[in-house]
Design a protein around this motif. Structure first.
Motif, PDB file in Angstrom:
ATOM      1  N   ASP A 230       0.340  -1.348  -0.119  1.00  0.00           N
ATOM      2  CA  ASP A 230       0.214  -0.040   0.163  1.00  0.00           C
ATOM      3  C   ASP A 230       0.823   1.197   0.652  1.00  0.00           C
ATOM      4  O   ASP A 230       0.681   2.016  -0.819  1.00  0.00           O
ATOM      5  CB  ASP A 230      -0.940   0.019   1.138  1.00  0.00           C
ATOM      6  N   LYS A 233       2.735   2.028  -3.269  1.00  0.00           N
ATOM      7  CA  LYS A 233       1.382   2.016  -4.706  1.00  0.00           C
ATOM      8  C   LYS A 233       1.345   3.631  -4.016  1.00  0.00           C
ATOM      9  O   LYS A 233       0.910   4.125  -5.289  1.00  0.00           O
ATOM     10  CB  LYS A 233      -0.175   1.285  -4.304  1.00  0.00           C
ATOM     11  N   GLN A 234       1.112   4.591  -2.685  1.00  0.00           N
ATOM     12  CA  GLN A 234       0.317   5.242  -2.605  1.00  0.00           C
ATOM     13  C   GLN A 234       1.819   6.501  -2.912  1.00  0.00           C
ATOM     14  O   GLN A 234       1.098   7.498  -3.119  1.00  0.00           O
ATOM     15  CB  GLN A 234       0.663   5.563  -1.032  1.00  0.00           C
ATOM     16  N   LEU A 236       3.505   5.851  -5.445  1.00  0.00           N
ATOM     17  CA  LEU A 236       3.794   5.937  -6.778  1.00  0.00           C
ATOM     18  C   LEU A 236       2.174   6.872  -7.679  1.00  0.00           C
ATOM     19  O   LEU A 236       2.631   7.943  -7.760  1.00  0.00           O
ATOM     20  CB  LEU A 236       3.823   4.873  -7.146  1.00  0.00           C
ATOM     21  N   ASP A 237       1.319   6.816  -6.983  1.00  0.00           N
ATOM     22  CA  ASP A 237       0.027   7.291  -6.973  1.00  0.00           C
ATOM     23  C   ASP A 237       0.503   9.062  -6.304  1.00  0.00           C
ATOM     24  O   ASP A 237       0.157  10.040  -7.654  1.00  0.00           O
ATOM     25  CB  ASP A 237      -0.547   6.882  -6.184  1.00  0.00           C
ATOM     26  N   GLN A 238       1.084   9.581  -5.649  1.00  0.00           N
ATOM     27  CA  GLN A 238       1.220  11.103  -4.919  1.00  0.00           C
ATOM     28  C   GLN A 238       1.929  11.389  -6.259  1.00  0.00           C
ATOM     29  O   GLN A 238       1.862  12.417  -6.166  1.00  0.00           O
ATOM     30  CB  GLN A 238       1.059  10.758  -4.344  1.00  0.00           C
ATOM     31  N   LYS A 240       2.598  10.970  -9.241  1.00  0.00           N
ATOM     32  CA  LYS A 240       1.744  10.726 -10.846  1.00  0.00           C
ATOM     33  C   LYS A 240       2.611   9.845 -11.759  1.00  0.00           C
ATOM     34  O   LYS A 240       2.754   9.238 -12.521  1.00  0.00           O
ATOM     35  CB  LYS A 240       1.493  11.587 -11.336  1.00  0.00           C
ATOM     36  N   THR A 242       3.958   4.830 -12.524  1.00  0.00           N
ATOM     37  CA  THR A 242       3.103   3.797 -12.096  1.00  0.00           C
ATOM     38  C   THR A 242       4.659   2.804 -11.750  1.00  0.00           C
ATOM     39  O   THR A 242       6.134   3.961 -12.364  1.00  0.00           O
ATOM     40  CB  THR A 242       2.934   3.139 -13.612  1.00  0.00           C
ATOM     41  N   CYS A 266       1.043  -4.410  -6.339  1.00  0.00           N
ATOM     42  CA  CYS A 266       2.008  -2.887  -6.673  1.00  0.00           C
ATOM     43  C   CYS A 266       2.148  -3.123  -8.552  1.00  0.00           C
ATOM     44  O   CYS A 266       2.577  -2.239  -8.671  1.00  0.00           O
ATOM     45  CB  CYS A 266       3.207  -2.742  -6.620  1.00  0.00           C
TER      46      CYS A 266
END
Ligand code: COA
Length: 328
Positions: A230, A233-234, A236-238, A240, A242, A266
Motif C-alpha cells: 500500500d 503504491k501510495q 507512486l500515485d502521489q 503520478k 507507475t 503493486c
C-alpha cells in the motif's frame, strides 16, 4: 535543495551460518527454511564485534569512496535495534572510531524500517542548508538478541549493515519523496520484552528468555504484505508514476514470499525487484542499504534512474521512499 546519495557501502561479517548448520541446532531443515523464507545463508559477527564496529567499517568505506575527510562529516545517523549499549549512541561510538570530530548525530530505532526513517531525517537536515555531509547507516547485530534455540526466529535473522553519504544537490537528483508510518498497537507481535524500562533485566527475565526477540510470524506476514504494497503504491500515485517508471524496487528483505506478494500487489515485474535475502537473511535496518550498495556496485543504477525503497518492521513501522539516482 535536495539530499542526494553520493556514495554507498556495506559490511557483512565473515562468519556464515547455513541452513544446514541450523539443522544441527534446532528442529528445522533446509527445505523448510528455503521454501518458507527464501533464505539459504546469513552472516554473523565474531565474538566481541558490535554494531558500531560494522558502522565504522561502513563509514570508512564511505569516506574512501567519496574522498572526504572525516572532519568534513557534520552528521552521523545510525538506524539500529541492536545498539552497542543502551546509553551511548552507536552514532557517537562510530563518530569516535572514524575521527569525525566535527560531527554530531544520534541513533534511530525503527526496527526494519530504520534506514528509511534515518534517510528521511538526514535529508531534512541537508535540505535545511545547515549540514552538508551526512553519513546514514542501517546496521544490526541481530545475533545479540536472537535465541538460537527458538526455530521461529533464529532461521530468519542475520547480522550486517550498509550506509550512504548524503550531500546537498541543486539538480533534480536525490530524495524526491517519502511516506512513513508508525502504529504501536502492533508492538505485541514483534518485540524484545525485557531489558528496557518496562521490564528491566533481572535473573527472572533472563531465565524466561525475555531478552531475546519474540515474534508472532503470521500476523506480521499479513501486515507486511499489505502495508509495504500500500505504501509503495501510495508514493507512486502521489507522484503520478507507475511501476513502468521505476528502474528498481528495493524492498526490505524479511521473507522472499513477502517481497513477491508485495511486488505483485503493486504490479511490479520480478526483474525490477532487488532480492538478496538468500545470502543474508533479515539484517533488520541493514537490508536496504546492503541491497542499495549491491545494486549500485553491480551497475544496476544509472544517473536519472527512479528507485523505490519500501520497508516494514517491528513497532509497527513502515514506509516508502522515492529517489532519483545521481552518480554514486
Ligand atoms: N523449521 C521447521 N518448521 C517450522 C519452523 C522452522 N524453522 N518454524 C515453524 N515451523 C513449523 C510450525 O511450527 C508449523 O508447524 P505445524 O503446522 O505443525 O503447527 C509449520 O512450520 C508452519 O508454520 P507457520 O508459522 O504457519 O509458517 P509460515 O508459513 O507462517 O512461516 C514465518 C513462518 C515466520 C517464516 C512467516 O510467518 C514469516 O516470515 N512471518 C514474518 C516474520 C518477519 O518478517 N519478521 C520480521 C519482521 S521485519
Amino acid at each position: 535543495m535536495k539530499a542526494k546519495i553520493t556514495a554507498t557501502a556495506s559490511y557483512l561479517p565473515e562468519r556464515i551460518l547455513t541452513n544446514f548448520d541450523l539443522e544441527k541446532m534446532v528442529d528445522t531443515n533446509d527445505e523448510w527454511i528455503r521454501s518458507r523464507t527464501g533464505i539459504e545463508t546469513r552472516h554473523l559477527v565474531k565474538e566481541g564485534e558490535a554494531t558500531s564496529d560494522m558502522g565504522t567499517q561502513i563509514a570508512l568505506q564511505l569516506l574512501e569512496k567519496s574522498g572526504k575527510d572525516p572532519e568534513e562529516i557534520d552528521l552521523i545517523l545510525v538506524a539500529t535495534s541492536t545498539p552497542d549499549y543502551l546509553v551511548c549512541s552507536t552514532a557517537a561510538l562510530t563518530q569516535d572510531k572514524i575521527g569525525a570530530k566535527n560531527a554530531w548525530g544520534f541513533d534511530i530505532a525503527a526496527a526494519c524500517s530504520g534506514f528509511i526513517f534515518a534517510m528521511e531525517t538526514a535529508s531534512k537536515f541537508i535540505e535545511s542548508g545547515r549540514y552538508k555531509n551526512a553519513i546514514v547507516i542501517g546496521a544490526d547485530t541481530m545475533s545479540s538478541i536472537i535465541d538460537y534455540t527458538d526455530r521461529d526466529t533464529c532461521v530468519i535473522f542475520g547480522d550486517g549493515g550498509g550506509g550512504v553519504l548524503l550531500e546537498s544537490s541543486d539538480d533534480d537528483v536525490g530524495i524526491l519523496d517519502s511516506i512513513l508510518y508508525i502504529d504501536g498497537s502492533g508492538s505485541r507481535y514483534l518485540n524484545v520484552p525485557a531489558g528496557g524500562s518496562a521490564h528491566p533485566t533481572s535473573k527472572d527475565t533472563v531465565d524466561k528468555r525475555m531478552h531475546f526477540v519474540h515474534q508472532d510470524g503470521k500476523p506480521i506476514f499479513k501486515f507486511a504484505v499489505k502495508n509495504m504494497a500500500d505504501v509503495s503504491k501510495q508514493i507512486l500515485d502521489q507522484n503520478k508514476l507507475t511501476g513502468d517508471d521505476l528502474k528498481l524496487f528495493i524492498p526490505h528483505q524479511a521473507n522472499r514470499r513477502i517481497i513477491d506478494a508485495a511486488a505483485k500487489r503493486c504490479g511490479l515485474p520480478e526483474d525490477k525487484v532487488f532480492i538478496n535475502i538468500h545470502k543474508y537473511g533479515n539484517t533488520t535496518a541493514g537490508t536496504i542499504p546492503i541491497a542499495l550498495n549491491e545494486a549500485a556496485e553491480s551497475g544496476r543504477l544509472e544517473h536519472g534512474d527512479l528507485l523505490l525503497l519500501a520497508a516494514f518492521g517491528g513497532g509497527f513501522t513502515w514506509g516508502s521512499m522515492l529517489i532519483r539516482w545521481g552518480d554514486a
